[in-house]
Scaffold this active site. Sequence first.
Site, PDB file in Angstrom:
ATOM      1  N   SER A 268      -8.333   3.461   8.885  1.00 61.46           N
ATOM      2  CA  SER A 268      -8.984   3.539   7.707  1.00 61.46           C
ATOM      3  C   SER A 268      -8.106   2.679   6.568  1.00 61.46           C
ATOM      4  O   SER A 268      -8.717   1.912   5.906  1.00 61.46           O
ATOM      5  CB  SER A 268      -9.051   4.951   7.347  1.00 61.46           C
TER       6      SER A 268
ATOM      7  N   HIS B  75       0.829  -1.299  -0.214  1.00 61.78           N
ATOM      8  CA  HIS B  75      -0.179   0.013  -0.310  1.00 61.78           C
ATOM      9  C   HIS B  75       0.697   1.233   0.006  1.00 61.78           C
ATOM     10  O   HIS B  75       1.665   1.293   0.692  1.00 61.78           O
ATOM     11  CB  HIS B  75      -0.983   0.123   1.396  1.00 61.78           C
TER      12      HIS B  75
ATOM     13  N   ARG C 248     -15.589  11.950   8.340  1.00 58.94           N
ATOM     14  CA  ARG C 248     -14.187  12.666   8.890  1.00 58.94           C
ATOM     15  C   ARG C 248     -14.031  13.886   7.768  1.00 58.94           C
ATOM     16  O   ARG C 248     -13.311  14.988   8.066  1.00 58.94           O
ATOM     17  CB  ARG C 248     -13.133  11.897   8.862  1.00 58.94           C
TER      18      ARG C 248
ATOM     19  N   ASP D 271     -15.652   1.961   6.747  1.00 59.82           N
ATOM     20  CA  ASP D 271     -14.606   3.111   6.190  1.00 59.82           C
ATOM     21  C   ASP D 271     -15.311   4.046   5.372  1.00 59.82           C
ATOM     22  O   ASP D 271     -14.996   5.258   5.419  1.00 59.82           O
ATOM     23  CB  ASP D 271     -13.227   2.432   5.742  1.00 59.82           C
TER      24      ASP D 271
ATOM     25  N   LYS E 209      -8.619  -2.009   5.699  1.00 64.38           N
ATOM     26  CA  LYS E 209      -8.684  -2.472   4.334  1.00 64.38           C
ATOM     27  C   LYS E 209      -7.696  -3.469   4.018  1.00 64.38           C
ATOM     28  O   LYS E 209      -7.941  -4.270   3.047  1.00 64.38           O
ATOM     29  CB  LYS E 209      -8.728  -1.000   3.328  1.00 64.38           C
TER      30      LYS E 209
HETATM   31  N1  URA Z   1      -6.237   6.787   3.008  1.00 65.03           N
HETATM   32  C1  URA Z   1      -7.097   6.043   3.526  1.00 65.03           C
HETATM   33  O1  URA Z   1      -7.827   5.240   2.853  1.00 65.03           O
HETATM   34  N2  URA Z   1      -7.843   6.519   4.625  1.00 65.03           N
HETATM   35  C2  URA Z   1      -7.512   7.855   5.314  1.00 65.03           C
HETATM   36  O2  URA Z   1      -7.868   8.060   6.212  1.00 65.03           O
HETATM   37  C3  URA Z   1      -6.369   8.674   4.622  1.00 65.03           C
HETATM   38  C4  URA Z   1      -5.672   8.059   3.301  1.00 65.03           C
END
Ligand code: URA
Length: 433
Positions: free
Chosen positions: A183, A82, A168, A161, A187
Site C-alpha cells: 500500500s 515517507h 482491508r 490502494d 504510492k
Molecule cells: N498507510 C498506508 O498508506 N497504507 C497502509 O496499509 C497502512 C498505512
Amino acid sequence: MNSYDIISKTKYGRELADEEIRWLVEGYVNGKIPDYQLSAWLMAVYFNSLSERETTALTLAMRDSGDVMDLSAIDGITIDKHSTGGVGDKTSLIIAPIVSASGVYVPKMSGRGLGHTGGTIDKLESIPGFKTELSFARFIEIVKKAGFSIISQSVDIVPADKKLYALRDTTATVDSIPLICSSIMSKKLAMGADCILLDVKLGSGAFMKTEESAKQLARAMVNTAVNSGKKCRAIITNMDEPLGDSIGNAIEIIEVIEILKGNKKGRLYELCIELSANMLEMAGKGNADECRRLAVEAISSGSAMEKLRLMIELQGGNPRIIDDYALLPQPKFSTDVLAQRSGYITEINSEEIGLTALRLGAGRVTKESEIDLSAGIKLNKSVGDYAESGEAIMTLYSSVESDFSEIADMARHAVTISEQASEKKPLIYDVVY
Ligand code: URA
C-alpha cells in the site's frame, strides 16, 4: 486463471506467479473480481504472508493501476520521503527545505490527517492562501524553482490502494506487513523519485508497536523499492512521545519556522538533521559526516528558511506568516493543564495526546470532518523534565471547544509523573539499507 485457485494457493502457502497477482489486482480494480473473493485472499495473506517476490509483484501491480509520475523534466536527483505516521510529525516540512537547499529536489505528495495522527497537507492549509491542489505541470515548475513542492495526493495515483484499503479496513486485514508495504510503496513508486527515505515510527503513537514488527516492515519496504530499481533506506525512529512541543496545524507551522530560523534545537531538530543527512547521502552529496554538515549549514545559513518562504509564495500562500505568526489562524480559547503532583515526566503517550488534539478539533474523526486549524496542544515539558505540582505541563487551544474540563482530563491522563526519572529512549533505533 481464476480467483478460486489463487485464493487456494495463498491459503496453502504456495507462491503465486507475478501474472496471477497482476490479474487479481487488475480484476479487482475493474470490478470483475467481487469483494468476497478479494477479502478471502487478503485474509489468506494476513495468515500466511507473501514472499519478497510476491510483495514486489503486488506493489508493482498496484502502482500500475493508475498514473505513474514522470519527473524527467527535473534536471537532477529527486528524492521522496515517507513517514508511517506519528503525532506532531512535521518533519517533511523541515526536511524538504533543508534537502533542497543542498541541491537535491524533493517533489512530494502528502496526505491529510485521520484519527490521532496529523497530516502535512492540513498543516500547510493553515497558511492563508496556500494551495495544495495543483496541476502536475505547476507542481514540476515549483519543484524546479524552489527545489521542493508539497501537494495533496492526486486521485489518479494508485486507485487499487483506495479500493483495497477500504476492503482491508472492513475485513480486519490492515495490519499485515506485505499489505502495508504494498500500500505504501505502490504510492511511493508511482511518485517516480530516484530515491526514497522511509521514516518507520515505533512506539505508543505509531502503527508499529514493537521493534520486531517495525524492522520487518522496514525490511519489506526497502527490499520492494530496491527490487523496483530505486535507492531506498528506512530509519526506525521513536514515537513514544510526540515529536516536538506542538501538536495541531497552525501551531506546528510555527514550530517548523522556529526550527528553520535556527531558534529551536532538541529532539525534533536532531531527527530532521539525521533524516536530511541520510537523504543527501543517498542522493550522492557526500559521506554521512559531510551530509550532516550540509544539513546543519542549511539551517544556520538561513538557506532552508528561504526555500520554505519561496515555496509558500509559489503555492499561493502568504509568506509574511514567517515573520508574523499572528497572520496564522488564532485560537479563541485556551487552558493550561496543571501537574497534579511534583516529579519527573516519565511518559507522554503520543496516541493519547493525538486523541486529545482530535477532541480539540485539530484532527479528523472521519475523512469528511472539518478541521479547526487554530486548535492544538503546546507541551511545556518533555520526557525526563521535572514538574512542580500545579505547574502548567501543557496548554490546550481551540476555537470550537470552550469547555476544556473533560479534554484537560484526557490530556493529564496522557502524562505520567513519577518520583524517579526514567531512561530516555533513543531517537533512532536502527537504519535498514
Ligand atoms: N498507510 C498506508 O498508506 N497504507 C497502509 O496499509 C497502512 C498505512
